[in-house]
Motif scaffolding. Structure first.
Motif, short mmCIF file in Angstrom:
data_model
loop_
_atom_site.label_atom_id
_atom_site.label_comp_id
_atom_site.label_asym_id
_atom_site.label_seq_id
_atom_site.Cartn_x
_atom_site.Cartn_y
_atom_site.Cartn_z
N VAL A 20 0.86 -1.18 0.00
CA VAL A 20 0.00 0.00 0.00
C VAL A 20 0.89 1.23 0.00
O VAL A 20 2.07 1.17 0.36
N GLU A 21 0.33 2.36 -0.40
CA GLU A 21 1.07 3.61 -0.40
C GLU A 21 0.51 4.53 0.70
O GLU A 21 -0.67 4.47 1.03
N GLY A 22 1.38 5.34 1.28
CA GLY A 22 0.96 6.27 2.31
C GLY A 22 1.75 7.57 2.22
O GLY A 22 2.54 7.79 1.31
N ARG A 23 1.53 8.42 3.22
CA ARG A 23 2.23 9.71 3.28
C ARG A 23 2.92 9.81 4.64
O ARG A 23 2.27 9.71 5.69
N PHE A 24 4.23 9.98 4.61
CA PHE A 24 5.00 10.04 5.85
C PHE A 24 4.69 11.33 6.61
O PHE A 24 4.65 12.41 6.03
N LEU A 25 4.50 11.19 7.92
CA LEU A 25 4.23 12.35 8.76
C LEU A 25 5.39 12.65 9.71
O LEU A 25 5.92 13.76 9.72
N ARG A 26 5.80 11.68 10.50
CA ARG A 26 6.90 11.90 11.44
C ARG A 26 7.45 10.56 11.91
O ARG A 26 6.83 9.51 11.71
N ARG A 27 8.61 10.64 12.59
CA ARG A 27 9.29 9.43 13.06
C ARG A 27 9.66 9.63 14.54
O ARG A 27 10.70 10.21 14.85
#
Length: 232
Positions: free
Chosen positions: A7-14
């Motif tokens: 699946v594809e997503g959008r990185f927010l924070r780590r």
């Protein structure tokens, strides 16, 4: 090497090196990051990322693992376990014989020499014995890829012990597996880790073969492709 349930997503924070917060289908998910390195130049807020969903019944705390990231239009695999898997598949397909320059009689993973455990060991039909250490490369700038992206005492030790293995009569290889395609050359990241860069140069003079290969990366696969220029 093939992934499933992508699946594809959008990185927010780590929050830490093991997990990330990613938006998937409009919802925030805590996901496992399959690379404990910094990857600070890759994991920027808002970038597109590729994740593998855990299979049914898998004993996991998180439902997804982050395996790749888009740097603009360039897709970079950042799964730290993938390079060894790709090279093992290359062994099965006969590609390692191109590197060894003769047929192989046997291959084993994870063989010890001194205080290091190298990723691959093989013997050729002529009786030559060899070790290979595999390093995944994800740091790219203007078509040039470099390793490491953070100081690595362990990596420096591997390189120096590979030189000792060559002195002891083995063939020695350091393979930098570039987890992307379309790059122009590989070089050690002297600014980040001068000790590693110097160890690599010393090892090369001692007879260790320093190799770099790129890979063909898709959202659900990564395979060995072709040699890349090494500039030490």
């Amino acid at each position: 090497m093939q992934y499933t349930r992508i699946v594809e997503g959008r990185f927010l924070r780590r929050p830490n090196r093991f997990i990330a917060i990613v938006e998937i289908g409009g919802s925030e998910e805590t996901v496992h990051v399959k690379n404990t390195g910094r990857c600070a130049e890759l994991l920027l807020p808002g970038v597109r990322v590729v994740l593998e969903q855990a299979g049914p019944g898998a004993p996991r705390r998180t439902a997804y693992s982050l395996i790749a990231v888009y740097k603009g239009e360039l897709l970079i695999n950042m799964d730290s376990q993938a390079p060894n898997r790709v090279m093992l598949e290359a062994v099965l397909s006969g590609r390692l014989e191109d590197v060894a320059e003769e047929p192989l009689a046997m291959v084993r993973p994870e063989m010890r020499f001194g205080s290091s455990r190298f990723d691959l060991y093989w013997e050729t039909v002529s009786g030559a014995k060899a070790f290979m250490e595999i390093k995944g490369v994800t740091l790219e700038q203007d078509g040039i890829v470099r390793f490491p992206d953070a100081p690595t005492v362990r990596g420096t030790r591997h390189v120096l012990e590979m030189a000792e293995a060559v002195k002891a009569g083995y063939r020695g290889y350091i393979m930098f597996l570039i987890q992307m395609s379309g790059v122009s050359r590989f070089e050690p990241n002297t600014a980040m880790d001068p000790a590693f860069a110097q160890a690599l140069r010393t090892a090369a003079v001692s007879g260790v073969q320093v190799l770099a290969y790129d890979t063909l990366v898709t959202p659900d696969s990564m395979v060995l492709d072709k040699p890349v220029e090494v500039r030490l």
